[in-house]
Scaffold this motif. Structure first.
Motif, PDB file in Angstrom:
ATOM      1  N   THR A  83      93.272  28.635  11.038  1.00  0.00           N
ATOM      2  CA  THR A  83      92.786  28.650  12.417  1.00  0.00           C
ATOM      3  C   THR A  83      92.569  27.239  12.951  1.00  0.00           C
ATOM      4  O   THR A  83      92.854  26.959  14.124  1.00  0.00           O
ATOM      5  CB  THR A  83      91.473  29.448  12.498  1.00  0.00           C
ATOM      6  OG1 THR A  83      91.675  30.758  11.946  1.00  0.00           O
ATOM      7  CG2 THR A  83      90.999  29.579  13.925  1.00  0.00           C
ATOM      8  N   ARG A  84      92.064  26.342  12.105  1.00  0.00           N
ATOM      9  CA  ARG A  84      91.820  24.962  12.561  1.00  0.00           C
ATOM     10  C   ARG A  84      93.119  24.270  12.965  1.00  0.00           C
ATOM     11  O   ARG A  84      93.123  23.425  13.881  1.00  0.00           O
ATOM     12  CB  ARG A  84      91.104  24.172  11.474  1.00  0.00           C
ATOM     13  CG  ARG A  84      91.858  24.035  10.173  1.00  0.00           C
ATOM     14  CD  ARG A  84      91.081  23.212   9.167  1.00  0.00           C
ATOM     15  NE  ARG A  84      91.766  23.116   7.879  1.00  0.00           N
ATOM     16  CZ  ARG A  84      91.657  24.009   6.903  1.00  0.00           C
ATOM     17  NH1 ARG A  84      90.866  25.059   7.067  1.00  0.00           N
ATOM     18  NH2 ARG A  84      92.320  23.859   5.771  1.00  0.00           N
ATOM     19  N   ASP A  85      94.246  24.623  12.291  1.00  0.00           N
ATOM     20  CA  ASP A  85      95.526  24.023  12.675  1.00  0.00           C
ATOM     21  C   ASP A  85      95.956  24.487  14.066  1.00  0.00           C
ATOM     22  O   ASP A  85      96.474  23.701  14.858  1.00  0.00           O
ATOM     23  CB  ASP A  85      96.607  24.373  11.647  1.00  0.00           C
ATOM     24  CG  ASP A  85      96.318  23.762  10.276  1.00  0.00           C
ATOM     25  OD1 ASP A  85      95.624  22.728  10.237  1.00  0.00           O
ATOM     26  OD2 ASP A  85      96.779  24.315   9.260  1.00  0.00           O
TER      27      ASP A  85
ATOM     28  N   LEU B 186      93.893  25.525  16.442  1.00  0.00           N
ATOM     29  CA  LEU B 186      92.984  24.912  17.409  1.00  0.00           C
ATOM     30  C   LEU B 186      93.357  23.453  17.659  1.00  0.00           C
ATOM     31  O   LEU B 186      93.248  22.966  18.797  1.00  0.00           O
ATOM     32  CB  LEU B 186      91.542  25.011  16.900  1.00  0.00           C
ATOM     33  CG  LEU B 186      90.933  26.421  16.884  1.00  0.00           C
ATOM     34  CD1 LEU B 186      89.549  26.382  16.260  1.00  0.00           C
ATOM     35  CD2 LEU B 186      90.862  26.993  18.288  1.00  0.00           C
ATOM     36  N   ARG B 187      93.782  22.755  16.606  1.00  0.00           N
ATOM     37  CA  ARG B 187      94.213  21.368  16.791  1.00  0.00           C
ATOM     38  C   ARG B 187      95.449  21.307  17.684  1.00  0.00           C
ATOM     39  O   ARG B 187      95.560  20.435  18.562  1.00  0.00           O
ATOM     40  CB  ARG B 187      94.513  20.735  15.439  1.00  0.00           C
ATOM     41  CG  ARG B 187      94.828  19.231  15.531  1.00  0.00           C
ATOM     42  CD  ARG B 187      95.157  18.635  14.173  1.00  0.00           C
ATOM     43  NE  ARG B 187      94.054  18.809  13.241  1.00  0.00           N
ATOM     44  CZ  ARG B 187      94.108  19.605  12.164  1.00  0.00           C
ATOM     45  NH1 ARG B 187      95.201  20.303  11.919  1.00  0.00           N
ATOM     46  NH2 ARG B 187      93.083  19.700  11.367  1.00  0.00           N
TER      47      ARG B 187
END
Length: 389
Positions: free
Chosen positions: A343-345, A347-348
Motif C-alpha cells: 500500500t505504501r508503494d 501511496l507514494r
C-alpha cells in the motif's frame, strides 16, 4: 403492494448477479478489468445522475406548495410516478434484450462438480452452494471484510440525511447535492484513475486506502453544528470523500468477485458471496433502527454535550458505523491478494503523480500568462509618441 414490487425487483436483481458476473468475468481479461469496469461505472453513473435530476425536477414541479401542501400525492403525481416506473421497467426489458447480441463464452473445461451434477440431472444443493466456497481461506477472508464494511454502511443508513435535515437544518436542495449529486460526480471523476490503480497495483492496497477514506467521511458530521460558519461547505466534504472511496470499494469488489469466479467455484462463489453479505447488511440495518429508536430521548432531553457539540441518537449510530468501518480496515490484514503491491508503494505513486500534476499545471499556467502578457512584434517596432515629438 409497494413492498411486494420492491421485493420482486430485489430478488430478480440478486438472481442475475451470479450469471452476469461469471459471464463478464469470462469475457473481460483480468489485466484490463479495472479500467473496463471504471468506464462502465462512468457511463452508468452519468445516466443515473441525469435521470435522478430530471425525475426529481418533474416531481417538484407537480408538488403542491404552500399551506395546502399535503403528504399524499396528487392525481398528477400518481400518474407521473406510474409513468416513471413503467419507463424504468421498459428500460430494464431493453437492457435484457441487448444481452442477446453478446456472445456467451463457455469454459473450455467444465468444472467437475457442476458437470457431474448436470449428468445426473440433480441441482446443486446447499452444501455445494455455501459450505464448499467457505472452505476457501481467501474467500472467507474477503467475505468477512465485505460483510463488515457493508454493515458499517447500512447501520447508519439514512440517519446521516436525518441529521443534516433536522439537526443542521439544511434545505432539500443542499441535501440532494451533498448526498447524491456530489458523491456521484466525484466518483465519476476518480473512476478512471481508480481503474488504472487497480490494474497496476492490485486490489488490496486500493481497499486499504478507500476503507480509510470511509472513516474520514464520517468524522465531519461530529464536528459541525447548525451555527458552524460555512455549514454547507463543510457538509459537502464528507460527500466528496464518500464518493471517491465508495467508488473505489465497489470497483475493487467487482474485480475480486470476478477473480473468484475464474477459479473452480465459478458462479457458486458469487452466489454465496452476495447471499451472505446480504444477511449481514439486513441485520445491520435492523440493528441501526433499533439502536436509534431506543435512544430517541437523546434528541430532546439527554443529548451528549461536549463543548459546542450536542450529539444525539443519530450520532451514536454514526459512531457505530465508524467502529464497523474501522473493524473492516483491520480485517484487511487477513485478505490475501496474489501479485498485489504494498500500500505504501501505491501511496507514494499517488503522491508523486499529484505533485507532478500540480507542478506541470502551474508551469503551464505561468507560461500561458507570460505569453499573453508578452508584447507583440508590432508593438515593439511602433515608436513611442513622445520620441516622435
Amino acid at each position: 403492494l409497494a413492498l411486494c414490487l420492491r421485493l420482486c425487483s430485489s430478488v430478480c436483481g440478486q438472481m442475475s448477479q451470479p450469471a452476469w458476473l461469471t459471464w463478464m468475468g469470462r469475457m473481460i481479461p483480468p489485466r484490463i478489468r479495472g479500467r473496463y469496469m471504471a468506464r462502465r461505472a462512468i457511463y452508468t453513473t452519468l445516466v443515473a445522475v441525469v435521470a435522478a435530476f430530471l425525475f426529481g425536477y418533474l416531481l417538484d414541479k407537480f408538488e403542491i406548495r404552500g399551506d395546502e401542501a399535503v403528504f399524499l400525492p396528487t392525481l398528477r403525481q400518481k400518474w407521473l410516478l406510474c409513468g416513471m416506473i413503467a419507463f424504468g421497467g421498459l428500460c430494464g426489458v431493453v437492457d435484457v434484450l441487448l444481452f442477446i447480441r453478446i456472445p456467451d463464452v463457455m469454459p473450455t473445461v467444465p468444472q467437475h462438480k457442476e458437470a457431474e451434477h448436470l449428468r445426473r440431472g440433480k441441482p446443486l444443493g446447499l452444501h455445494e452452494l455455501l459450505w464448499e466456497p467457505l472452505r476457501n481461506k481467501e474467500f472467507r477472508g474477503y467475505l468477512l471484510y465485505a460483510t463488515v464494511i457493508l454493515m458499517g454502511q447500512l447501520i447508519a443508513g439514512n440517519f446521516f440525511i436525518l441529521n443534516a435535515q433536522k439537526n443542521l437544518a439544511l434545505s432539500h436542495k443542499q441535501i440532494n447535492f451533498a448526498f447524491q449529486i456530489l458523491p456521484a460526480l466525484t466518483g465519476i471523476a476518480a473512476s478512471l484513475f481508480i481503474g488504472k490503480l487497480l490494474d497496476r497495483w492490485g486490489r488490496r492496497p486500493m481497499l486499504f486506502v478507500c476503507t480509510a477514506g470511509t472513516l474520514l467521511s464520517v468524522i465531519p458530521w461530529f464536528l459541525v453544528t447548525e451555527h458552524t460558519p460555512g455549514l454547507f461547505f463543510w457538509s459537502c466534504i464528507p460527500g466528496a470523500i464518500a464518493g471517491l472511496t465508495w467508488a473505489g470499494i465497489m470497483q475493487t469488489q467487482i474485480n475480486i468477485v470476478m477473480r473468484f469466479a475464474d477459479g473452480d467455484g465459478q458462479s457458486r462463489y458469487i452466489a454465496a458471496f452476495y447471499f451472505l453479505i446480504s444477511i449481514g447488511g439486513a441485520a445491520a440495518a435492523v440493528t441501526g433502527g433499533i439502536l436509534a429508536q431506543s435512544l430517541v430521548s437523546m434528541n430532546y432531553e439527554h443529548p451528549i454535550l461536549i463543548g459546542p457539540f450536542a450529539w444525539n441518537n443519530w450520532h451514536v449510530v454514526m459512531g457505530a458505523s465508524w467502529l464497523l468501518r474501522f473493524t473492516a480496515l483491520l480485517l484487511l490484514f487477513r485478505v490475501h491478494d496474489p501479485g498485489a503491491y504494498a500500500t505504501r508503494d501505491m501511496l507514494r505513486h499517488i503522491r508523486i503523480s499529484t505533485v507532478n500534476f500540480i507542478g506541470n499545471g502551474t508551469i503551464s499556467l505561468a507560461r500561458t500568462f507570460a505569453w499573453w502578457r508578452r508584447p507583440s512584434s508590432a508593438d515593439e517596432t511602433t515608436p513611442d509618441t513622445d520620441d516622435v515629438i
